[in-house]
Enzyme design. Structure first.
Site, PDB file in Angstrom:
ATOM      1  N   GLU A  60       0.693  -1.298  -0.267  1.00 43.14           N
ATOM      2  CA  GLU A  60       0.021   0.017   0.067  1.00 43.14           C
ATOM      3  C   GLU A  60       0.838   1.332  -0.085  1.00 43.14           C
ATOM      4  O   GLU A  60       0.621   2.154  -0.741  1.00 43.14           O
ATOM      5  CB  GLU A  60      -0.936   0.106   1.196  1.00 43.14           C
ATOM      6  CG  GLU A  60      -2.080  -0.880   1.065  1.00 43.14           C
ATOM      7  CD  GLU A  60      -3.057  -0.658  -0.206  1.00 43.14           C
ATOM      8  OE1 GLU A  60      -3.212   0.380  -0.343  1.00 43.14           O
ATOM      9  OE2 GLU A  60      -3.818  -1.889  -0.364  1.00 43.14           O
ATOM     10  N   TYR A 143      -6.569   6.662   3.896  1.00 40.54           N
ATOM     11  CA  TYR A 143      -6.747   5.596   3.070  1.00 40.54           C
ATOM     12  C   TYR A 143      -5.823   4.353   3.462  1.00 40.54           C
ATOM     13  O   TYR A 143      -6.351   3.349   3.639  1.00 40.54           O
ATOM     14  CB  TYR A 143      -6.480   6.000   1.818  1.00 40.54           C
ATOM     15  CG  TYR A 143      -6.291   4.949   0.673  1.00 40.54           C
ATOM     16  CD1 TYR A 143      -7.406   4.116   0.304  1.00 40.54           C
ATOM     17  CD2 TYR A 143      -4.994   4.343   0.479  1.00 40.54           C
ATOM     18  CE1 TYR A 143      -7.071   2.916  -0.252  1.00 40.54           C
ATOM     19  CE2 TYR A 143      -4.725   3.134  -0.165  1.00 40.54           C
ATOM     20  CZ  TYR A 143      -5.922   2.604  -0.732  1.00 40.54           C
ATOM     21  OH  TYR A 143      -5.783   1.431  -1.336  1.00 40.54           O
ATOM     22  N   ASP A 161     -10.077   4.224  -2.735  1.00 43.54           N
ATOM     23  CA  ASP A 161      -8.852   4.815  -3.828  1.00 43.54           C
ATOM     24  C   ASP A 161      -9.364   5.331  -5.049  1.00 43.54           C
ATOM     25  O   ASP A 161     -10.536   5.394  -5.273  1.00 43.54           O
ATOM     26  CB  ASP A 161      -7.837   3.722  -3.927  1.00 43.54           C
ATOM     27  CG  ASP A 161      -8.126   2.520  -4.834  1.00 43.54           C
ATOM     28  OD1 ASP A 161      -9.503   2.428  -5.279  1.00 43.54           O
ATOM     29  OD2 ASP A 161      -7.329   1.722  -5.285  1.00 43.54           O
ATOM     30  N   CYS A 213     -14.478  -1.118 -14.956  1.00 41.54           N
ATOM     31  CA  CYS A 213     -15.084   0.430 -14.809  1.00 41.54           C
ATOM     32  C   CYS A 213     -14.002   1.290 -15.070  1.00 41.54           C
ATOM     33  O   CYS A 213     -13.594   2.119 -14.143  1.00 41.54           O
ATOM     34  CB  CYS A 213     -15.718   0.514 -13.366  1.00 41.54           C
ATOM     35  SG  CYS A 213     -16.856   1.908 -13.370  1.00 41.54           S
ATOM     36  N   CYS A 220     -19.073  -1.884 -19.437  1.00 31.88           N
ATOM     37  CA  CYS A 220     -20.354  -2.242 -18.753  1.00 31.88           C
ATOM     38  C   CYS A 220     -21.102  -3.471 -18.849  1.00 31.88           C
ATOM     39  O   CYS A 220     -21.631  -3.858 -17.866  1.00 31.88           O
ATOM     40  CB  CYS A 220     -21.385  -0.843 -18.910  1.00 31.88           C
ATOM     41  SG  CYS A 220     -20.657   0.541 -18.774  1.00 31.88           S
ATOM     42  N   CYS A 223     -19.587  -5.996 -16.365  1.00 34.12           N
ATOM     43  CA  CYS A 223     -19.664  -5.327 -14.792  1.00 34.12           C
ATOM     44  C   CYS A 223     -20.883  -6.199 -14.098  1.00 34.12           C
ATOM     45  O   CYS A 223     -22.141  -6.170 -14.380  1.00 34.12           O
ATOM     46  CB  CYS A 223     -19.816  -3.947 -14.915  1.00 34.12           C
ATOM     47  SG  CYS A 223     -20.071  -2.997 -13.112  1.00 34.12           S
ATOM     48  N   CYS A 229     -26.356  -0.078 -11.758  1.00 34.82           N
ATOM     49  CA  CYS A 229     -25.687   1.227 -11.929  1.00 34.82           C
ATOM     50  C   CYS A 229     -26.592   2.410 -12.393  1.00 34.82           C
ATOM     51  O   CYS A 229     -27.106   2.349 -13.437  1.00 34.82           O
ATOM     52  CB  CYS A 229     -24.616   0.907 -12.839  1.00 34.82           C
ATOM     53  SG  CYS A 229     -23.560   2.255 -13.428  1.00 34.82           S
TER      54      CYS A 229
END
Length: 370
Positions: A60, A143, A161, A213, A220, A223, A229
């Site tokens: 991270e 975060y 994020d 995405c 899409c 997804c 959505c």
């Protein structure tokens, strides 16, 4: 049916839909999770393998403002050199900064080292498991603390994020600039974030944003969240998330002085701990300003220029070469073979430009690659 009963029924339906959306995303992640060197995948998790908090934390910190592709190989190099947190904590800071060369944002490397020492000193070498305790560590912000808590310890922490932000903006149709949308994004994500598999859910959102995405040309049709959505339903997926126009980066210039000795070594100095590229090795030079830098007087030859882009400005660095016998007095520093210098990318570029400008018979045999 009373109004109160209708409201209760609506809340129950919302919870059910949220749970179904989370379940679909996790099922998708079970099939399509990216194999990353720091990740314990869903199949391993089902077999009882737990993430190593040291690897989660290291990845991270390295991924801040750096791409997954860049970090993947460098992560393995770090682990090979410092396989345990205690090894990193005991390492000289100069070695850590040298290994960080090319990853940028060198304050992260200093915080990385300080954090490792703090965990060893204050937590018996074990990372704390709550967001609040993690956030008290050097270099760990909101975060990063949420990501470590969720991924390493499966805590119910909302991880946002850039990829997660984009998925959420489209899923909920959050039509507002980033600085105004963050609180709303967190609130809405909390409504669909599952109590179980929090770490997998966070990583699933990250993978969805990275591969499906995407900022441009989102897929899409692939997804798992497309059914619910809002941006897809309303027809403006490509417009979200809203971005404020980026200001033009200022342009700065400076001089870098490459002084060679008779053995072909080059003079380098360690930059001050505070400031840009703090604590790193580099060529002596002038201050970087927004005014054109004047060339130095004396026995200097112009070797070329280096262009580099930092987060907040663009830099043109003019590289000048000379020999130790021609310069009096010489700047303080030490002479090192060019191939052995662990320098940040901009300084590595300048060293390579300087070496390339030497006569063929004087060029070092092996130049370190950037």
């Amino acid at each position: 049916m009373t109004v109160a009963a209708e409201c209760a029924n609506t809340r129950e339906n919302d919870k059910k839909e949220a749970a179904e959306a989370a379940s679909r995303l996790l099922a998708w992640y079970d099939l399509f999770a990216r194999p990353l060197p720091w990740r314990v995948g869903p199949a391993e998790r089902r077999n009882g393998v737990r993430p190593d908090p040291y690897r989660v934390w290291l990845s991270e910190i390295m991924l801040q403002q750096t791409t997954v592709a860049t970090v993947s190989s460098r992560f393995q190099q770090f682990l090979a050199r410092w396989p345990r947190l205690a090894d990193l904590a005991a390492a000289p800071i100069a070695d850590v900064l040298g290994e960080w060369a090319g990853l940028g944002y060198y304050a992260r490397a200093r915080n990385l080292h300080a954090c490792a020492q703090a965990v060893v000193r204050d937590h018996q070498g074990e990372f704390p498991q709550t967001e609040a305790a993690l956030r008290a560590l050097p270099g760990v912000g909101p975060y990063t603390s949420a990501a470590i808590a969720a991924i390493a310890f499966d805590a119910h922490a909302i991880v946002i994020d850039g990829n997660v932000e984009r998925v959420a903006a489209r899923f909920f149709a959050i039509d507002a600039p980033k600085r105004l949308a963050h609180a709303l994004t967190r609130e809405l994500l909390a409504g669909i974030w599952p109590q179980d598999r929090s770490g997998d859910f966070a990583q699933a959102l990250m993978d969805l944003g990275a591969g499906v995405c995407t900022p441009r040309n989102p897929r899409c049709q692939d997804c798992p969240l497309s059914k619910d959505c809002e941006a897809l339903r309303l027809g403006f997926v490509a417009e979200l998330p809203r971005r404020a126009p980026k200001p033009e980066k200022p342009h700065r210039t400076g001089n870098a002085f490459a002084i060679f000795d008779e053995e072909g070594r080059i003079l380098v100095e360690r930059r001050p701990e505070k400031g840009l590229l703090g604590g790193m090795l580099g060529l002596p030079g002038t201050v970087w300003t927004e005014q054109p830098a004047l060339p130095p007087g004396g026995a200097w030859r112009h070797a070329g220029e280096v262009r580099h882009v930092f987060t907040h400005f663009r830099l043109t660095l003019n590289v000048w070469i000379s020999t130790a016998s021609e310069i009096d007095p010489q700047p303080e520093g030490m002479f090192l073979p060019p191939a052995e210098i662990e320098a940040p990318t901009v300084m590595r570029k300048a060293i390579d430009v300087a070496c390339a400008a030497l006569p063929p018979q004087s060029q070092p045999r092996d130049l370190k690659k950037t």
